[in-house]
Design an enzyme around this catalytic site. Structure first.
Site, short mmCIF file in Angstrom:
data_model
loop_
_atom_site.label_atom_id
_atom_site.label_comp_id
_atom_site.label_asym_id
_atom_site.label_seq_id
_atom_site.Cartn_x
_atom_site.Cartn_y
_atom_site.Cartn_z
N CYS A 113 30.88 52.37 36.52
CA CYS A 113 30.05 51.42 35.77
C CYS A 113 28.56 51.54 36.11
O CYS A 113 27.71 51.07 35.37
CB CYS A 113 30.53 50.00 36.02
SG CYS A 113 32.23 49.77 35.47
N HIS A 253 25.04 45.29 33.64
CA HIS A 253 26.33 45.86 33.25
C HIS A 253 27.22 44.71 32.78
O HIS A 253 27.27 43.65 33.42
CB HIS A 253 26.94 46.56 34.47
CG HIS A 253 28.35 46.96 34.27
ND1 HIS A 253 28.75 47.71 33.20
CD2 HIS A 253 29.49 46.67 34.98
CE1 HIS A 253 30.06 47.91 33.26
NE2 HIS A 253 30.53 47.28 34.34
N ASN A 283 33.90 45.63 28.52
CA ASN A 283 33.28 46.53 29.49
C ASN A 283 33.48 47.98 29.04
O ASN A 283 34.58 48.51 29.10
CB ASN A 283 33.95 46.29 30.86
CG ASN A 283 33.35 47.12 31.97
OD1 ASN A 283 32.56 48.04 31.73
ND2 ASN A 283 33.72 46.82 33.20
N1 ACO Z 1 45.85 36.63 30.88
C1 ACO Z 1 46.39 35.52 31.40
N2 ACO Z 1 46.53 35.32 32.72
C2 ACO Z 1 46.10 36.29 33.54
C3 ACO Z 1 45.53 37.49 33.06
C4 ACO Z 1 45.42 37.63 31.67
N3 ACO Z 1 44.88 38.72 31.10
N4 ACO Z 1 45.20 38.27 34.11
C5 ACO Z 1 45.54 37.58 35.22
N5 ACO Z 1 46.09 36.39 34.88
C6 ACO Z 1 46.61 35.35 35.75
C7 ACO Z 1 46.92 35.87 37.13
O1 ACO Z 1 48.22 36.43 37.16
C8 ACO Z 1 46.81 34.63 37.98
O2 ACO Z 1 47.96 33.88 37.82
P1 ACO Z 1 48.61 33.15 39.10
O3 ACO Z 1 47.56 32.19 39.58
O4 ACO Z 1 49.82 32.53 38.54
O5 ACO Z 1 48.87 34.27 40.07
C9 ACO Z 1 45.67 33.85 37.30
O6 ACO Z 1 45.56 34.38 35.97
C10 ACO Z 1 44.34 34.01 38.02
O7 ACO Z 1 44.16 35.38 38.30
P2 ACO Z 1 42.87 35.93 39.03
O8 ACO Z 1 43.02 37.40 39.24
O9 ACO Z 1 42.56 35.06 40.21
O10 ACO Z 1 41.79 35.63 37.91
P3 ACO Z 1 40.25 35.80 38.03
O11 ACO Z 1 39.61 34.52 37.71
O12 ACO Z 1 39.85 36.50 39.29
O13 ACO Z 1 39.96 36.77 36.82
C11 ACO Z 1 39.48 39.06 36.41
C12 ACO Z 1 40.53 38.05 36.81
C13 ACO Z 1 38.98 38.69 35.03
C14 ACO Z 1 40.09 40.46 36.39
C15 ACO Z 1 38.30 38.99 37.41
O14 ACO Z 1 38.79 39.06 38.73
C16 ACO Z 1 37.30 40.09 37.20
O15 ACO Z 1 36.63 40.14 36.20
N6 ACO Z 1 37.11 40.97 38.21
C17 ACO Z 1 36.19 42.05 38.09
C18 ACO Z 1 36.91 43.22 37.55
C19 ACO Z 1 36.04 44.14 36.75
O16 ACO Z 1 35.15 43.74 36.06
N7 ACO Z 1 36.35 45.40 36.83
C20 ACO Z 1 35.71 46.37 36.00
C21 ACO Z 1 35.11 47.49 36.71
S1 ACO Z 1 34.01 47.04 37.95
C22 ACO Z 1 32.84 46.29 37.15
O17 ACO Z 1 32.59 46.64 36.03
C23 ACO Z 1 32.10 45.22 37.83
#
Ligand code: ACO
Length: 334
Positions: A113, A253, A283
């Site tokens: 990224c 980003h 993204n």
């Molecule tokens: N739909 C519904 N529920 C979901 C989904 C989904 N797509 N994905 C996860 N959940 C659930 C999980 O299973 C969890 O359930 P639980 O509490 O019963 O276990 C709950 O939602 C919360 O999950 P978290 O992982 O804590 O959710 P979070 O608020 O952290 O959001 C996310 C997840 C969106 C992936 C976030 O962590 C994120 O954006 N991280 C950065 C990842 C990223 O951007 N990567 C790209 C490359 S690096 C970069 O570009 C920066």
């Protein structure tokens, strides 16, 4: 030192739209969750057979048209991508052939990224040492490495490409002022694609184990991204003697709206200083910043000589910020 100026921008997004509603039919997710946790409503996905070099080629053809330069004036083509058409030859070579850039050399660069910011630094270095016209592209076909049964990853990404033209700036009223870039391999277990490289060449077993798809530990990435992107953005503004209010536009980003909000807050930026298009595209990895830059220019949010702050965070970990004065735009004379 000769500064590199961005004298043109362009983008290409595939026409096919994948909405959150459609994703609801593919994995256990819902529109409300995706929008509230990420800010994403839809993303673009390449058509069957449409690949990274195709997106880059269209973006560069548009760039040549808008700036009025010809393909054989190009000295260098740099493509930042983690989804090249193939491991070799480089996507840059394919683009060179497609556009007929007969005097160019070039290469691909893997910075995930942060790839576009890394490529911009490389391009600026080449301008400083004598190159006159460098095309820097950020492009990814993330749909080619996503498991559409994994809700942790498939909702986040889309496909797209953006390109800029770098030329020597005539004076200090334009051009790239500073770049602060980082890499930290301790992030290697938080975001990766396990197979397909020399460590695990493709086998039936790697395919069965879904190791040719992205794996990520979203929470770890989220924490580092929001902290480091904000800190490096503040650092580059302070280091160069500017105040946060001097920044006309922050183009971060686009990974997650919550990451962007936290980074902007940490850097002391108001909401109206922040560019967002994550809602439409998700993204696009190396594509987000050049696509954002192009749309910011199209929408009149930045113009000649404006102070623009770019920042990114991605796999590696990689992260960084770039501070520049936009333009002067080269316009094609019809
Ligand atoms: N739909 C519904 N529920 C979901 C989904 C989904 N797509 N994905 C996860 N959940 C659930 C999980 O299973 C969890 O359930 P639980 O509490 O019963 O276990 C709950 O939602 C919360 O999950 P978290 O992982 O804590 O959710 P979070 O608020 O952290 O959001 C996310 C997840 C969106 C992936 C976030 O962590 C994120 O954006 N991280 C950065 C990842 C990223 O951007 N990567 C790209 C490359 S690096 C970069 O570009 C920066």
């Amino acid at each position: 030192m000769i500064r590199a100026a961005i004298t043109g921008t362009s983008k290409y997004l595939p026409t096919r739209i994948l909405t959150n509603k459609e994703l609801e039919t593919m994995v256990d997710t819902n529109d409300e969750w995706i929008v509230s946790r990420t800010g994403i409503r839809e993303r673009r996905i390449c058509a069957d057979g449409e690949v990274t070099s195709d997106m880059c080629t269209i973006a560069v053809k548009r760039l040549l048209k808008s700036t009025g330069i010809s393909a054989n004036e190009i000295d260098v083509i740099i493509v930042a991508t983690v989804t090249p058409d193939m491991l070799f030859p480089s996507t840059a070579a394919l683009v060179q052939e497609n556009i007929g850039a007969n005097k160019a050399w070039g290469y691909d660069l893997s910075g995930a990224c942060s790839g576009f910011l890394f490529a911009l630094k490389a391009g600026a270095g080449l301008i400083a040492t004598g190159s006159k016209k460098v095309i820097v592209i950020g492009a990814d076909t993330m749909s080619s490495i996503l498991d559409y049964t994994d809700r942790n990853t498939c909702i986040l990404f889309g496909d797209g490409a953006g390109a800029v033209l770098l030329e020597p700036a005539k004076d200090n009223t334009h051009g790239i002022i500073d770049e602060i870039l980082h890499i930290d391999g301790t992030g290697k277990e938080a975001l990766f694609m396990a197979a397909g490289g020399s460590r695990k060449p493709a086998t039936h077993e790697t395919v069965d184990a879904k190791e040719h798809f992205i794996y990520q530990d979203g929470r770890s990435v989220f924490k580092r991204a929001s902290a480091d992107m904000g800190a490096v953005s503040k650092e580059i503004v302070d280091k160069n003697g500017f105040k946060s209010e001097d920044v006309k536009l922050f183009i971060p980003h686009q990974a997650n709206k919550r990451i962007i909000d936290m980074a902007a807050k940490r850097a002391g930026l108001r909401d109206d200083q922040v560019f967002l298009n994550i809602e439409k595209y998700g993204n696009t990895t190396a594509g987000t910043i050049p696509i954002g830059l192009t749309e910011a220019v199209e929408e009149g949010r930045i113009g000649d000589g404006d102070l623009v702050l770019l920042a990114a965070f991605g796999a590696g970990y990689t992260w960084g910020a770039t501070l520049l004065k936009y333009g002067p735009e080269r316009k094609a004379t019809v």
